[in-house]
Every structure is written in structure tokens, then in C-alpha cells.
Design a protein around this motif. Structure first.
Motif, PDB file in Angstrom:
ATOM      1  N   LEU A   1       0.824  -1.212   0.000  1.00  0.00           N
ATOM      2  CA  LEU A   1       0.000   0.000   0.000  1.00  0.00           C
ATOM      3  C   LEU A   1       0.857   1.261   0.000  1.00  0.00           C
ATOM      4  CD1 LEU A   1      -2.895  -0.882   2.497  1.00  0.00           C
ATOM      5  CD2 LEU A   1      -2.854  -1.085   0.019  1.00  0.00           C
ATOM      6  N   LEU A   2       1.976   1.233   0.717  1.00  0.00           N
ATOM      7  CA  LEU A   2       2.839   2.411   0.788  1.00  0.00           C
ATOM      8  C   LEU A   2       3.596   2.641  -0.514  1.00  0.00           C
ATOM      9  CD1 LEU A   2       4.322   2.030   4.392  1.00  0.00           C
ATOM     10  CD2 LEU A   2       2.644   3.705   3.631  1.00  0.00           C
ATOM     11  N   GLU A   3       3.847   1.577  -1.282  1.00  0.00           N
ATOM     12  CA  GLU A   3       4.625   1.716  -2.516  1.00  0.00           C
ATOM     13  C   GLU A   3       3.756   2.081  -3.713  1.00  0.00           C
ATOM     14  OE1 GLU A   3       6.667  -1.945  -2.962  1.00  0.00           O
ATOM     15  OE2 GLU A   3       8.042  -1.599  -1.281  1.00  0.00           O
ATOM     16  N   LEU A   4       2.445   1.919  -3.604  1.00  0.00           N
ATOM     17  CA  LEU A   4       1.571   2.253  -4.732  1.00  0.00           C
ATOM     18  C   LEU A   4       1.446   3.768  -4.883  1.00  0.00           C
ATOM     19  CD1 LEU A   4      -1.261  -0.396  -4.325  1.00  0.00           C
ATOM     20  CD2 LEU A   4       0.286  -0.179  -6.261  1.00  0.00           C
ATOM     21  N   PRO A   5       1.441   4.264  -6.133  1.00  0.00           N
ATOM     22  CA  PRO A   5       1.360   5.721  -6.367  1.00  0.00           C
ATOM     23  C   PRO A   5      -0.097   6.191  -6.394  1.00  0.00           C
ATOM     24  CG  PRO A   5       1.734   4.588  -8.426  1.00  0.00           C
ATOM     25  CD  PRO A   5       1.648   3.513  -7.385  1.00  0.00           C
ATOM     26  N   TRP A   6      -0.683   6.407  -5.248  1.00  0.00           N
ATOM     27  CA  TRP A   6      -2.107   6.739  -5.190  1.00  0.00           C
ATOM     28  C   TRP A   6      -2.413   8.071  -5.871  1.00  0.00           C
ATOM     29  CZ3 TRP A   6      -4.934   2.758  -3.849  1.00  0.00           C
ATOM     30  CH2 TRP A   6      -4.375   1.763  -3.058  1.00  0.00           C
ATOM     31  N   ASP A   7      -1.759   9.136  -5.451  1.00  0.00           N
ATOM     32  CA  ASP A   7      -2.021  10.456  -6.039  1.00  0.00           C
ATOM     33  C   ASP A   7      -0.749  11.097  -6.587  1.00  0.00           C
ATOM     34  OD1 ASP A   7      -4.712  10.356  -5.526  1.00  0.00           O
ATOM     35  OD2 ASP A   7      -4.554  11.306  -3.564  1.00  0.00           O
ATOM     36  N   LYS A   8       0.285  10.294  -6.761  1.00  0.00           N
ATOM     37  CA  LYS A   8       1.561  10.812  -7.261  1.00  0.00           C
ATOM     38  C   LYS A   8       1.605  10.657  -8.771  1.00  0.00           C
ATOM     39  CE  LYS A   8       6.544  10.304  -6.652  1.00  0.00           C
ATOM     40  NZ  LYS A   8       7.618   9.490  -6.016  1.00  0.00           N
TER      41      LYS A   8
END
Length: 776
Positions: free
Chosen positions: A297-304
Motif C-alpha cells: 500500500l505504501l509503494e503504490l502511487p495513489w495520487d503521485k
């Protein structure tokens, strides 16, 4: 006052009180204190120690010190690192500090001792009663405290002198220095006894209350609480041993979550999982599962997201630099850029590049990413059977992991990369699910803004991903999936295009790869053309690149072994590097012939020409088909013979002919399977020629499907077929009328030297092909 001691050195103590009869050590580092000890050692080893009212005071004066101190004898001095001195001293008696001054760099004072009258000793009976009382209280204190050694306690209990007992108890009980200072200031023995008794009683009560509280707490601890305490203790032990990383990892995860650019829903989920991770055991299976999930979850680019390069000129320059030709693809990319520049947003298209192997479909996707300054992610779908490869595994399964799409987003690090779905026509289905159906949500612009991976369990926004798929054959792609993509055909290269690609890209790449950059090495244009025509047969340029690499390797060996200064590969010397020619062009026949017609075929490696031969022989009216023909071609042959029988009178064919003769249709290279809906008019023309004994033009080729009524139907792969006809030296090509728009899109380079005649009925085909009826 008993005696006045003048100008005696004074040491101010911080956080410590030294009592009479007390032998202990204290550390000093202040210059005045060090000087005072040195002065005492030079005299009679005596000095006065006084406790500061506030330990923070650095340079105490008279008002900063207590009035009552202790006269001590210095027993020993040790020097420690960092200019610290450790002094061992023995307390002698109480003194009152009268005047305090600074002399010779140290504090000095006039100190007065106390007389027996001031000590106010009680009579013997009272002293005995006080001793017994104090002994009882001290015994209770020892039982409650448990920290006084047995030897010390017995020594104090056997004491009969009240003053010595009071002083010894005061020295040995572990209380704060403020309490000891009060005992020091109690000059009157009776007062000192009372203060010590009260102090001991208070300590006994505090310790009893503490014991009661501990017992109550212990009584309330049930099994779960006990396990929790043990777990916490185990955690502390592991931390001390350096084996526990859960707490540090959880803190690190929390820091990363705070910095993460994501929606509140995502952050709440991550924080919830971090709490679960904290409560899970360090080495438990659940802990490792949660850890992997949080890291994902931390490595996924949610809003980046990255910023696209909107410079059309730069994009055109890069695409032209990396690829020769492929105009349709380049125009589509520039259109996308133009729309994106005008709307500032715009939906990312889902493009599918369709074409034979080796035509640059995969490499052009990489060039598009470079032109747009997008992150590039390649996902190879060839042979993927499991639906979980796309959607991910459920977290309840052992070894669960995200799907390839989520992994691709994680690899890119931004939410708007260019994602290449390579070989999308090679996905397959089995009992584990339909992989192509799983791609429907990914490649649907109306749904992929909330794509749900089974492992991630949170919606991923794929709407800003620029998807580019590649395929060799659209026939194997399911219709619903094909409907979601914009098809761009990447067709075969002409010999001229291959020559440009070889000169501008492949040769330079292989020279660098094989270490020939500093050597005089070249391949002439004629040699390159012969290499393309006689040593390779493909639609793309992969084999061509391998052959160029083979020449470079042999040249490298010649440079080293024979010491040549330069090597120039010519048309004549090409066979020295590659051996005899591998392929010869299937050239047209020298003369017109009966029953032989040249057809045009599309293959996986480009276009080709094939001769269809028909023989007529006495028999029972059978139709024989040989040459590994597929069902479609067999049906085309049957439709062709039916048409010929329907118009037999127009060509003077006897009605009994079809009952008394057999017709044998053969296509050479019988080991190669052949099928497709484009040989109908070719077989019909060959049969007509064989039956009527009219020869067919040797310089003609044709393609198209036939109906029972003689209509000519359109076909596909026209560019490859025309290219094959041109290479074979054909002058006239018959093409279905409905393929006229396709011919208009083909470059003039391919059509140059070819006469393309459009036909809509079999009559026109026979009129153009049979020599007797030919206008020529």
C-alpha cells in the motif's frame, strides 16, 4: 558553640548530603571545589561539605547553601577522565557555617561545632526507651523494605547508644538527600530521633500501601492480561537482545504513511493495518502477511503523478529519431498530445498495435514513453493463464501477491505511466479463470478509474495510464476486449524501409554491441539490399539484425586475428560472411501457361506468392484437392467449380465434361498448411484455364474470394500481398473493388511499377487473366 574552626575549605555538594559517621565518596569538577580539596590535603585533610539548596546553581554563594554542614576527613582522591575528581571522605560531626568567603581560589568559612548542651542529650531512661522504640520501628522498616542487608541491620539493632543508632540508621536508609539534610539540621538529639521515627513510619506506610496496590493489581490480572504482560516483557527482552524490529518497523510505516500522497480512505486503511501489525506477534505468520500488505500500500502511487512533456515538436523528433516509417502510429501519438495540451486533461487512449513479429511494436511504445517523459512499464501477457495474474490473489491465501497491473503501477511509481501490455493476443483461459475477461475492466475507460485488485482491496485509478497493447493477430483476441481498444496496424516493411532501418539503426547498434566502434567497418548499400532479399524472409527486421550481428562478429575476429586495417562488406564478399543465399524470390513464369495461376497470400512473416496448379483428366467428375488445404480453401474451390459449371455454355464447355473428367487442384509446398478466404478467384481462374485450355498471363497475380454467383469479395493483408507481388516481378494485380480504400492508403513506394486493376465479378477476372480474352 564548642569550637570555632577558622578559614576551613568548603565544598558545595549538589544533590547529596553527607552525615556524621558516614564514609562515602563524591565527585567534584568545579575549580573552587577542586582547590578546596587540594588546600585541605595540604593542611590537615579536613574540610566542610555543605549541600546546595538548588543542584542547578553553578557558582553558589552563602545564600545558596544550607546553614548546617558536616566536617569531614578526606581519605582518598582519585582523578577520573574529563577533569573529574572522586573524593573518599568520612563524616566527623555537624558544624554551622558562619562566614563564607573566597580565598586562594576556593570557598573558605568559619565553622562552629556543637557542644553537648546544644545536642540536648536525654537522660538514660529516656535514651533506653528511645533506643527500644527506634529498634522496633527499624525492624519493621527492614521487613517492609527488604533492601537493608542482614549484617547492617544486626549491627544497628545491637547498638545501645542512641546518638550512634540514630546516625547509623540515617546513614543506611535509602531516602532523598532533602530528608537527610533535615536530619543533619536536627542538632537536638531528641528532635533528630523524632524526625527519624516519623520518616521511618512514613516509609513503612508508603511501602505497605505499595504492597497492597501490587497485590490488588495482581489479583485483578486474568489470563489474557497475564499473557499481555508476558508478551510485553518478551518484547522488551527482544528489544534488549536486538531481535525485536516490530516497533521500529511500525514507526517507519507510520512515517511513510504521513508522507504518502493519498486519499483519506487509503490513509485510514494503512493506519488500521499498522495498528494490527503492532498488536501481532513479531514472528507470527500474521505479522509477515500484514507487513507485506502495508509495504504494498505504501509503494503504490495513489495520487503521485509525473508531468507529461507537451512539446509536439520534441515528440515528433524523438519518434522520427527512433523509428523509420510507422506514420499512423506517430500521427496518433501527436494527436493525443495535441488534445492533452488543449484540454489539460483528456482521457488516455487505449491503443493496440497490430502487426507481424519484428515490426517494432514493442520498441515504439518505449519511444512514445521517452517522447512524453512518461514512466515506462512493460507487462508481458504471453501465456498468462491465471486470472489472478491480472487481478491479484486474495490475501487469505498463502503466498498472495498483487496482480501484474498493480505491480506495474508500483514499479512505475506514478499514477500516469505508459503501460505496455505485450502480446495481448497470447492470453489464454483455463480452469483458473478467463484472463482476457479480467482485462476488460483494465482497458475500459469507463471502469478503470476504480480498478479493484483482489490483494490491494482498494480502488486503483488507472484512468490516467496510457495503455498500449501489442498483438500479432486480432483474430485470437475476444471481441469484447477488442472493442475496448483502438487498433493501429503496424504492417510489414518494404525492402526500401528495411534498408533505411538497417543503415540508420541496426548497423550502428550492432557495431557498438560487437565492439567495432573504433574500427573502419562498413557495409555497402548493395550488400545490404542483397542481405535483405537473399538472406532474410520476414515482415520485420529481427532476422536482419541478427544477420548484421553475425557479419559484425566475423569482422571483429578478422580485425584481431588477421590485423586488417579496414573491412568493407560488398555484395560480392557477403557470401564470405553468411554463406550461400538462403532465399530466392519466387519470380514469375517465363511464359503463359494453362492451368497455372499465381495467387497472393498473407503469412505470419509477411506476404508471399503461390502458384495454383489445376489438371483435368478423364474420370468420374471428382474434385481432388491436395497441398495441405484448409476447410476455407476447400469451400472456395467448391464454390469456384459451381460457378464455372453455371457459366459453362458461355465458354463452350460440354455439359458432359464435368461427369466424365476429374479436376485436381494442387498448391505446391504440400508440407505447409494453407488456408484463408482469399484464393477463391485464383482457383476458379486456374480451373477455367485448365478446362478451356486457354493459357493464363504469366505476369498476372490475383487475390479475392468468390461467391456462387461469381461476385468477388474483399480480403485483408493487402499491403503484404502487393509487396510480395512486386518482389516476384508481377506487373498486373487483380484486387477486389471493395479493397479500393485499402489500396489508397498504401504508400506509392509499394505500388510503383504495379498495375492494380479492381474487379467486382469473375467475368472481369477471366477477361483480364486468360490470354485469348485479354485486352493485351
Amino acid at each position: 558553640m564548642n569550637e570555632l574552626i577558622k578559614n576551613i575549605p568548603v565544598v558545595a555538594l549538589r544533590g547529596m548530603t553527607l552525615l556524621p559517621s558516614m564514609i562515602t565518596h563524591f565527585d567534584i569538577s568545579r575549580e573552587k571545589s577542586v582547590k578546596a580539596v587540594e588546600t585541605a590535603m595540604l593542611r590537615d585533610q579536613k574540610l566542610v561539605v555543605v549541600t546546595q539548596k538548588s543542584p542547578e546553581t553553578q557558582d553558589p554563594g552563602r545564600k545558596d547553601l544550607h546553614k548546617i554542614g558536616t566536617l569531614v576527613t578526606v581519605k582518598q582522591i582519585m582523578k577520573l577522565p574529563q577533569n573529574i575528581f572522586r573524593v573518599l571522605a568520612e563524616g566527623l560531626e555537624r558544624v554551622e557555617v558562619m562566614d563564607l568567603d573566597v580565598a586562594d581560589g576556593c570557598l573558605v568559612a568559619d565553622a562552629a561545632t556543637f557542644s553537648e548542651e546544644e545536642l540536648a542529650l536525654p537522660d538514660e531512661k529516656n535514651q533506653e526507651a528511645m533506643v527500644q522504640t527506634l529498634r522496633t520501628i527499624f525492624q519493621d522498616y527492614c521487613q517492609a523494605n527488604g533492601k537493608i542487608s542482614r549484617e547492617t541491620a544486626l549491627q544497628i539493632m545491637e547498638q545501645t547508644d542512641l546518638q550512634k543508632m540514630v546516625d547509623q540508621i540515617a546513614v543506611n536508609i535509602p531516602v532523598f538527600y532533602e530528608e537527610k539534610q533535615k536530619l543533619l539540621e536536627a542538632v537536638d538529639l531528641t528532635e533528630r530521633f523524632e524526625q527519624l521515627s516519623v520518616l521511618l513510619e512514613n516509609e513503612i506506610q508508603v511501602m505497605n500501601i505499595k504492597t497492597e496496590i501490587q497485590e490488588k493489581v495482581k489479583a485483578r490480572v486474568d489470563k489474557n492480561q497475564r499473557e499481555y504482560i508476558l508478551r510485553e516483557q518478551l518484547k522488551v527482552i527482544r528489544e534488549e537482545l536486538g531481535e525485536d524490529t516490530t516497533g521500529a518497523e511500525a514507526d517507519h510505516f507510520q512515517e511513510e504513511a504521513d508522507k504518502l500522497e493519498a486519499s483519506d480512505e487509503v490513509k485510514e486503511r494503512i493506519e488500521k493495518e499498522i495498528e494490527r501489525f503492532k498488536n501481532a506477534g513479531n514472528n507470527s505468520a500474521e505479522s509477515s502477511v500484514i507487513r507485506g500488505y502495508i509495504e504494498t500500500l505504501l509503494e503504490l502511487p495513489w495520487d503521485k503523478e509525473s508531468v507529461d512533456n507537451m512539446d509536439l515538436a520534441n515528440a515528433r523528433e524523438i519518434l522520427d529519431e527512433d523509428h523509420y516509417g510507422l506514420e499512423k502510429v506517430k500521427e496518433r501519438v501527436l494527436e493525443f498530445l495535441a488534445v492533452r495540451a488543449l484540454t489539460k486533461k483528456g482521457d488516455s487512449p487505449i491503443i493496440c498495435l497490430v502487426g507481424p513479429p519484428g515490426t517494432g511494436k514493442t520498441s515504439i511504445a518505449r519511444s512514445i514513453a521517452r517522447a512524453l517523459d512518461k514512466k515506462y512499464v512493460r507487462i508481458c501477457l504471453g501465456g498468462v493463464r491465471d486470472e489472478a495474474e491480472i487481478r491479484g490473489h486474495r490475501r487469505t491465501y498463502i503466498g498472495a501477491m498483487p496482480g501484474r497491473i498493480a505491480n506495474g503501477m508500483k514499479q512505475a511509481g506514478v499514477k500516469n505511466p505508459l503501460m505496455l501490455l505485450d502480446e495481448i493476443d497470447k492470453v489464454s483461459s483455463d480452469y483458473k479463470g478467463d484472463t482476457s475477461s479480467a482485462l476488460l475492466e483494465v482497458l475500459d475507460s469507463e471502469q478503470n478509474n476504480k480498478f479493484r485488485d483482489h490483494y490491494v482491496e482498494l480502488p486503483l485509478d488507472l484512468s490516467e495510464v496510457l495503455f498500449i497493447a501489442t498483438a500479432n493477430d486480432v483474430q485470437t483476441i475476444p471481441r469484447p476486449l477488442l472493442d475496448r481498444m483502438e487498433l493501429i496496424e503496424v504492417s510489414s516493411y518494404t525492402e526500401n524501409e528495411k534498408l533505411h532501418i538497417a543503415k540508420e539503426h541496426l548497423l550502428e547498434k550492432q557495431i557498438e554491441k560487437n565492439g567495432l566502434c573504433g574500427y573502419d567497418f562498413s557495409i555497402t548499400d548493395k550488400a545490404m539490399k542483397k542481405l535483405i532479399s537473399s538472406y532474410t524472409r520476414e515482415t520485420g527486421v529481427r532476422s536482419l539484425e541478427r544477420k548484421i550481428g553475425e557479419i559484425c562478429r566475423k569482422a571483429a575476429r578478422e580485425f584481431l586475428e588477421e590485423g586488417k586495417g579496414s573491412i568493407k562488406v560488398t555484395e560480392t564478399s557477403l557470401k564470405n560472411y553468411l554463406g550461400k543465399e538462403r532465399y530466392t524470390v519466387n519470380r514469375l513464369n517465363d511464359a503463359d501457361d494453362i492451368g497455372i495461376v499465381r495467387g497472393l497470400a498473407w503469412t505470419s512473416v509477411g506476404g508471399d506468392t503461390l502458384e495454383i496448379e489445376v489438371n483435368v483428366m478423364p474420370g468420374k467428375g471428382e474434385l481432388l484437392l491436395t497441398g495441405q488445404l484448409g476447410d476455407v480453401m476447400k469451400e472456395s474451390a467448391m464454390a469456384g467449380i459451381s460457378y464455372i459449371r453455371s457459366v459453362s455454355r458461355e465458354y463452350g464447355i460440354d455439359d458432359k465434361f464435368f461427369k466424365e473428367n476429374d479436376i485436381h487442384i494442387h498448391i505446391p509446398e504440400g508440407a505447409v498448411p494453407k488456408d484463408g478466404p482469399s484464393a477463391g478467384i485464383t482457383m476458379a481462374t486456374a480451373m477455367t484455364s485448365a478446362i478451356t485450355k486457354l493459357p493464363v498471363r504469366a505476369d498476372i497475380a490475383m487475390t479475392g474470394e468468390i461467391t456462387l454467383r461469381g461476385r468477388v469479395l474483399p480480403i485483408g493483408g493487402l499491403k503484404e500481398k502487393l509487396l510480395a507481388a512486386k518482389n516476384a516481378g508481377i506487373r498486373l494485380v487483380l484486387v477486389p473493388e471493395k479493397n479500393r480504400p485499402d489500396v489508397a492508403e498504401i504508400s506509392s513506394e509499394i505500388k510503383k511499377g504495379l498495375e492494380i486493376r479492381f474487379v467486382s465479378h469473375m467475368d472481369e477476372v477471366l477477361k483480364a487473366a486468360l490470354v485469348k480474352n485479354s485486352e493485351n
